[in-house]
Design an enzyme around this catalytic site. Structure first.
Site, PDB file in Angstrom:
ATOM      1  N   ILE A 102     -13.208   1.604  -1.931  1.00  0.00           N
ATOM      2  CA  ILE A 102     -14.625   2.020  -1.941  1.00  0.00           C
ATOM      3  C   ILE A 102     -14.819   3.148  -0.937  1.00  0.00           C
ATOM      4  O   ILE A 102     -14.467   2.989   0.228  1.00  0.00           O
ATOM      5  CB  ILE A 102     -15.568   0.869  -1.509  1.00  0.00           C
TER       6      ILE A 102
ATOM      7  N   GLY B 177     -11.140  -1.031   1.088  1.00  0.00           N
ATOM      8  CA  GLY B 177     -10.075  -0.607   0.168  1.00  0.00           C
ATOM      9  C   GLY B 177     -10.414   0.715  -0.491  1.00  0.00           C
ATOM     10  O   GLY B 177     -10.541   1.743   0.180  1.00  0.00           O
TER      11      GLY B 177
ATOM     12  N   VAL C 280       0.837  -1.210   0.000  1.00  0.00           N
ATOM     13  CA  VAL C 280       0.000   0.000   0.000  1.00  0.00           C
ATOM     14  C   VAL C 280       0.872   1.261   0.000  1.00  0.00           C
ATOM     15  O   VAL C 280       0.605   2.220  -0.733  1.00  0.00           O
ATOM     16  CB  VAL C 280      -0.990  -0.005   1.194  1.00  0.00           C
TER      17      VAL C 280
ATOM     18  N   GLU D 103      -2.977 -14.489   1.566  1.00  0.00           N
ATOM     19  CA  GLU D 103      -1.656 -14.469   2.219  1.00  0.00           C
ATOM     20  C   GLU D 103      -1.179 -15.900   2.434  1.00  0.00           C
ATOM     21  O   GLU D 103      -1.979 -16.831   2.482  1.00  0.00           O
ATOM     22  CB  GLU D 103      -1.787 -13.811   3.598  1.00  0.00           C
TER      23      GLU D 103
ATOM     24  N   LYS E 249     -13.290  -4.638  10.367  1.00  0.00           N
ATOM     25  CA  LYS E 249     -13.920  -3.668   9.465  1.00  0.00           C
ATOM     26  C   LYS E 249     -15.369  -3.364   9.888  1.00  0.00           C
ATOM     27  O   LYS E 249     -15.779  -2.209   9.877  1.00  0.00           O
ATOM     28  CB  LYS E 249     -13.862  -4.195   8.028  1.00  0.00           C
TER      29      LYS E 249
ATOM     30  N   VAL F 175     -11.376   0.331   5.487  1.00  0.00           N
ATOM     31  CA  VAL F 175     -12.531  -0.535   5.198  1.00  0.00           C
ATOM     32  C   VAL F 175     -12.882  -0.427   3.717  1.00  0.00           C
ATOM     33  O   VAL F 175     -13.015   0.675   3.185  1.00  0.00           O
ATOM     34  CB  VAL F 175     -13.772  -0.136   6.027  1.00  0.00           C
TER      35      VAL F 175
HETATM   36  N1  HSE Z   1      -6.962  -9.167   3.174  1.00  0.00           N
HETATM   37  C1  HSE Z   1      -7.893  -8.102   2.925  1.00  0.00           C
HETATM   38  C2  HSE Z   1      -8.971  -8.615   1.964  1.00  0.00           C
HETATM   39  C3  HSE Z   1      -7.186  -6.917   2.356  1.00  0.00           C
HETATM   40  O1  HSE Z   1      -8.806  -9.703   1.396  1.00  0.00           O
HETATM   41  O2  HSE Z   1      -9.997  -7.974   1.800  1.00  0.00           O
HETATM   42  C4  HSE Z   1      -7.929  -5.622   2.467  1.00  0.00           C
HETATM   43  O3  HSE Z   1      -8.167  -5.244   3.786  1.00  0.00           O
END
Ligand code: HSE
Length: 409
Positions: free
Chosen positions: A131, A129, A12, A185, A200, A127
């Site tokens: 949006i 990303g 980011v 991940e 979130k 929250v």
């Molecule tokens: N790991 C999170 C997702 C990243 O998959 O939405 C964004 O917060």
């Protein structure tokens, strides 16, 4: 010129620098000043990176530089991000963050410090990303009494569930594919166990109620138990399965004194049908569905994760900070904790799979149920309810073999 620093030069953080580099004209025009990245703080060096000369390793360099007015905190995690953020805000330096863990854990305290020092703590990227959802809740919907927020707030799990549905594959297979594609991940626990979505919805519910919704109080269940067979059942009923994050006001509070005001909040897989506004939200997309008492329904949809969408939201906060130097933008999120109603009290319908050998006791336990055609010979499947979670849990104790249930939304 407004000078800023980025702390954490990972996905980011490097996206923030890239967005500022690519959209320089638009950003400078909207900020009414040139936005200049003076420092990038990271433990690592970045030889060959176009910004390598701006990389520093000591937080004090930026904290002690009176020209730095805004910091983008894109480190993630609680420590040392918490300490760095507090130090910055205490010096009147605004902080823009994508760090939902920190916002969910320490939001009210950091907002108070920002207020006391006439600067801002903004967290649009934490929250959904890219949006816009924090700003609508904080600015655009201020005439509303919001009573419900329901979201698909995690891109990784939405990708996995969408893929399980289309491919008929099992959770483990799709998780592996998601990891190979870089969507999940290496350690996917925070996503697949629902912890990420829990932080979130804690943030969104806090903005909805104006009080602090502790993420620890939110019932959280992930998607690791969802199978290909569950999707077969869902398809047979014209439904799909989504990991929903829900914050809903319990309707029986005194409207004037607000006595008894409570919130239902949970993260769990739900079966939803095509009439549900979140049914068509597929793959890595996120969506948030908000209900207000005057507006009715509104929905916010887009890329909930990823380098540039998330960075774009951080930079939008930078622009907002630049427009409000020396002035705090109001954010209604008190430190008083909001009461979260026990999950046991939640009333809803359940899709249930039990061993065929135990089908005989379904009627006596649940009364009249809707039978669902079994996808496996050894099973009996049905929909029951409405009944409370506590009642449901007590009834299923009568079965001796494993019972599978998925809530219906
Ligand atoms: N790991 C999170 C997702 C990243 O998959 O939405 C964004 O917060």
């Amino acid at each position: 010129m407004i000078q800023i620093a980025v702390i954490g030069y990972g996905t980011v953080g490097s996206g923030v620098v890239e967005v500022i580099g690519k959209n320089t004209q638009e950003i400078n025009k909207k900020a009414a000043e040139e936005v200049y990245v003076k420092y990038i703080l990271d433990l690592r060096d970045f030889p060959g990176d176009p910004y390598e000369d701006r990389v520093v390793h000591d937080i004090d360099i930026l904290l002690n530089d009176p020209e730095i007015k805004i910091i983008c905190e894109t480190m993630g995690g609680i420590r040392p991000a918490y300490d760095f953020t507090k130090q910055a805000l205490s010096r009147g330096i605004s902080v823009c963050t994508s760090n939902k863990e920190l916002v969910a854990s320490h939001g009210p305290e950091l907002l108070r410090i920002a207020r006391e020092h006439n600067c801002n703590y903004l967290f649009e990227a934490s929250v959904g990303g890219g949006i816009p959802i924090i700003r609508p809740l904080n600015y655009s919907l201020t005439a509303e009494k919001i009573d419900s927020i329901v979201g698909i707030l995690n891109g990784t799990t939405n990708f996995i569930l969408s893929k399980m549905e289309t491919d008929g594959a099992d959770f483990g297979t799709v998780l592996k594919e998601a990891q190979e594609k870089g969507y999940a991940e290496r350690n996917p626990e925070a996503d697949v166990e629902g912890y990420d979505a829990c932080r979130k919805i804690a943030i969104l519910s806090s903005l909805m109620t104006g009080k602090n919704v502790r993420f620890e109080d939110i019932y959280t269940e992930g998607i690791t138990g969802i199978t290909a067979a569950d999707f077969k059942y869902a398809a047979a009923m014209g439904m799909t399965i989504k990991l929903l994050a829900i914050g809903t006001m319990v309707p029986d509070a005194d409207p004037v004194s607000k006595e008894g005001e409570k919130l239902y909040a949970c993260v769990a897989p739900f079966m939803i049908d095509q009439n549900h506004p979140l049914y068509f939200v597929h793959d890595v997309f996120n969506a948030v569905y908000v209900h207000g008492n005057m507006l009715g329904d509104s929905m916010y949809y887009g890329r909930g994760a990823g380098k540039l969408p998330t960075a774009s939201a951080v930079v939008a906060d930078v622009v907002d900070c630049a427009r409000h130097i020396g002035k705090t933008i109001m954010c209604f999120w008190d430190s008083e904790n909001m009461e979260v109603a026990p999950m046991d009290d939640r009333v809803g319908r359940f899709f249930v799979r039990v061993a065929a050998a135990e089908a005989g006791q379904v009627k006596s336990l649940f009364g009249s149920v809707t039978e669902v055609e079994a996808m496996e010979d050894s099973e009996f499947a049905f929909i029951c309810g409405p009944l409370s979670e506590a009642e449901f849990a007590t009834k299923v104790e009568a079965f001796t073999q494993p019972v599978k249930r998925i809530r219906l939304a």
